[in-house]
Design a protein around this motif. Structure first.
Motif, short mmCIF file in Angstrom:
data_model
loop_
_atom_site.label_atom_id
_atom_site.label_comp_id
_atom_site.label_asym_id
_atom_site.label_seq_id
_atom_site.Cartn_x
_atom_site.Cartn_y
_atom_site.Cartn_z
N PHE A 204 85.57 1.46 29.99
CA PHE A 204 85.39 1.54 28.55
C PHE A 204 84.13 2.32 28.18
CE2 PHE A 204 88.53 -1.85 28.64
CZ PHE A 204 89.34 -1.48 27.57
N ALA A 205 83.11 2.26 29.03
CA ALA A 205 81.92 3.09 28.78
C ALA A 205 82.25 4.56 28.96
CB ALA A 205 80.80 2.67 29.73
N PHE A 206 83.04 4.90 29.99
CA PHE A 206 83.50 6.28 30.15
C PHE A 206 84.32 6.72 28.94
CE2 PHE A 206 83.16 5.91 34.97
CZ PHE A 206 82.15 6.87 35.08
N ALA A 207 85.14 5.81 28.42
CA ALA A 207 85.94 6.12 27.23
C ALA A 207 85.02 6.45 26.05
CB ALA A 207 86.87 4.97 26.89
N GLY A 208 83.94 5.68 25.92
CA GLY A 208 82.98 5.97 24.86
C GLY A 208 82.36 7.33 25.01
N TYR A 216 82.98 15.05 28.71
CA TYR A 216 82.32 14.05 29.54
C TYR A 216 83.30 13.14 30.25
CZ TYR A 216 77.71 15.35 27.81
OH TYR A 216 76.55 16.04 27.53
N LEU A 217 84.58 13.30 29.98
CA LEU A 217 85.59 12.58 30.76
C LEU A 217 85.55 13.01 32.23
CD1 LEU A 217 87.86 10.48 30.36
CD2 LEU A 217 89.45 12.38 30.06
N VAL A 218 84.93 14.15 32.52
CA VAL A 218 84.77 14.62 33.90
C VAL A 218 84.05 13.58 34.74
CG1 VAL A 218 83.70 16.38 35.36
CG2 VAL A 218 84.87 17.05 33.26
N ALA A 247 91.63 5.33 33.22
CA ALA A 247 92.69 5.19 32.23
C ALA A 247 92.19 4.94 30.81
CB ALA A 247 93.66 4.09 32.65
N PRO A 248 91.18 4.07 30.58
CA PRO A 248 90.77 3.84 29.19
C PRO A 248 90.35 5.10 28.46
CG PRO A 248 89.87 2.14 30.61
CD PRO A 248 90.47 3.17 31.52
N GLY A 249 89.62 5.97 29.13
CA GLY A 249 89.19 7.20 28.49
C GLY A 249 90.35 8.11 28.16
N MET A 252 92.50 6.28 25.27
CA MET A 252 91.84 6.19 23.97
C MET A 252 91.59 7.57 23.37
SD MET A 252 89.24 3.02 24.82
CE MET A 252 88.50 2.96 23.19
N LEU A 253 91.20 8.52 24.20
CA LEU A 253 90.99 9.88 23.70
C LEU A 253 92.31 10.48 23.24
CD1 LEU A 253 88.84 12.07 23.26
CD2 LEU A 253 89.35 12.92 25.56
N GLY A 254 93.37 10.27 24.00
CA GLY A 254 94.67 10.79 23.62
C GLY A 254 95.16 10.20 22.31
N LEU A 255 95.00 8.88 22.15
CA LEU A 255 95.43 8.23 20.91
C LEU A 255 94.63 8.73 19.71
CD1 LEU A 255 95.95 4.55 22.11
CD2 LEU A 255 97.73 6.20 21.48
N TRP A 256 93.33 8.92 19.91
CA TRP A 256 92.51 9.41 18.80
C TRP A 256 92.92 10.82 18.41
CZ3 TRP A 256 89.77 7.68 14.98
CH2 TRP A 256 88.99 8.57 14.24
N TRP A 257 93.20 11.68 19.39
CA TRP A 257 93.61 13.05 19.07
C TRP A 257 94.95 13.07 18.33
CZ3 TRP A 257 92.26 16.19 24.13
CH2 TRP A 257 90.87 16.38 24.18
N VAL A 258 95.85 12.16 18.68
CA VAL A 258 97.11 12.06 17.94
C VAL A 258 96.83 11.65 16.49
CG1 VAL A 258 99.26 10.76 17.72
CG2 VAL A 258 98.54 11.60 19.96
#
Length: 392
Positions: A204-208, A216-218, A247-249, A252-258
């Protein structure tokens, strides 16, 4: 000689200190961040919106004025901090304020900096500029503490973690209200949590970090690769840990972009974001050519230091890549992927001082962490070579 198992599964011989043990480090980082911000105000004036450099070209100033929000305006395009300021007044995109941005969906795809600023302001419009600027020093505090834990795990004094505040891109982010300090702080926090074997929390920190800046997902990819390819656990357990980290990143990033695509119409300049990368080393050739010819003029009052920092960043990029190839540790994996990322940046991006320092911030820090781990590993190897053998 160190065994492969130790190189892969033990990036730290010494454990990370407890968080309360690096509280002083966090306080020092907070102080440095505040000093940087005060110096920027002294340069630009004491108006709360001055560091965001809101330009007149895109109409954001008019959109904010229509919402009874006063900002200092600069003729021309302004700078990237203005987009985070705009998002902080409409973090959930309900008013579609981002539609006035230069690249609406691209800018709106990085929400966390603005959301944190809005939360610190308690949603009060008058408090948002200063609250958003406060995110930078607070992120430096977190970043210094997390970096201190990581370097302590490499056998160094945790006070080396203050190096986080000295990363040029972090200083630029603090002084111009952009997202690099928060994104990088969350990334190093995530790496520290991975070493603590707190996979879900690190995920979840990586997702943030990814929701602050998608590149920064790298860091999460590097951590997932280290966990999946490690030794000492069953394959299924390793893959489960890797999935928990990555997976969380991604989700969550995919859902936000949608959500952004639903709320915000695409702008004409969206494709410009793809110009940030190019053929390997081509961008560096262009930027160094400008330095050699004398055409490199930093877009900040740093003088010759600008060229020196650019060249130093190239050295860090190469070092991160080489050390990442040599050492398949957690910090080595991060150094390798961020080093490769740094090698493919475009000349247009690298030719602008502020932008290049910001985009290279994760590579520079990853290189420093990889160097710290390499020095410790080499020292440990020398000690083991000198130790008398226990076998006849």
């Amino acid at each position: 000689m160190l065994s492969l198992q130790r190189l892969v599964s033990e990036p730290s011989a010494a454990g990370q200190p407890r968080w309360r043990a690096v509280a002083g480090l966090a306080a020092a980082g907070l102080l440095i961040g505040c000093v940087l911000l005060v110096l920027q105000f002294a340069r630009l004036g004491w108006e709360p919106t001055a560091p965001f450099v809101v330009g007149t070209s895109w109409g954001l100033d008019e959109e904010l004025a229509a919402r009874h929000v006063r900002v200092r305006v600069t003729p021309g395009n302004g700078y990237d901090g203005q987009w985070f300021l705009g998002l902080a007044y409409d973090p959930m995109l309900g008013e579609r304020l981002a539609a006035s941005f230069d690249m609406p969906r691209y800018r709106a795809g990085r929400p966390l900096q603005a959301v944190v600023g809005w939360l610190l302001a308690g949603g009060r419009a008058s408090a948002i500029p200063l609250a958003l600027l406060a995110v930078g020093p607070l992120a430096v505090a977190l970043g210094c503490a997390a970096t201190g834990r990581l370097v302590a795990a490499c056998g160094r004094s945790p006070w080396w973690g203050l190096g986080f505040a000295l990363v040029p891109g972090v200083a630029v982010g603090v002084t111009f209200g952009t997202a690099e300090p928060l994104a990088l702080a969350l990334a190093v926090l995530s790496l520290s949590l991975v070493l603590d074997r707190r996979s879900i929390a690190s995920g979840f920190a990586f997702a943030g970090a990814a929701l602050t800046k998608e590149s920064y997902l790298v860091f999460a990819v590097a951590a997932a690769a280290w966990l999946a390819l490690g030794v000492g656990k069953r394959r299924l357990a390793r893959f489960a840990e890797a999935a928990a980290v990555l997976a969380p990143g991604v989700v969550m990033l995919g859902l936000w972009w949608v959500y952004v695509a639903w709320r915000i119409p695409a702008g004409a300049g969206e494709g410009e974001a793809l110009g940030a990368v190019g053929p390997p080393l081509a961008g560096w050739g262009h930027a160094l050519g400008m330095v050699i010819s004398g055409d490199y003029v930093p877009d900040a009052p740093v003088g010759p230091l600008g060229a020196a920092l650019l060249i130093g960043s190239l050295v860090a990029t190469v070092a991160a890549t080489v050390l990442g190839i040599r050492r398949p540790t957690l910090l080595g994996r991060a150094g390798l992927l961020l080093g490769l990322y740094g090698l493919v940046l475009s000349g247009e991006l690298l030719g602008r001082f502020l932008s290049s320092m910001r985009v290279l911030a994760p590579t520079v820090l990853a290189a420093c962490l990889a160097i710290a781990a390499e020095v410790t590993t080499a020292a440990r190897a020398r000690q083991e070579a000198k130790a008398p053998s226990s076998t006849p």
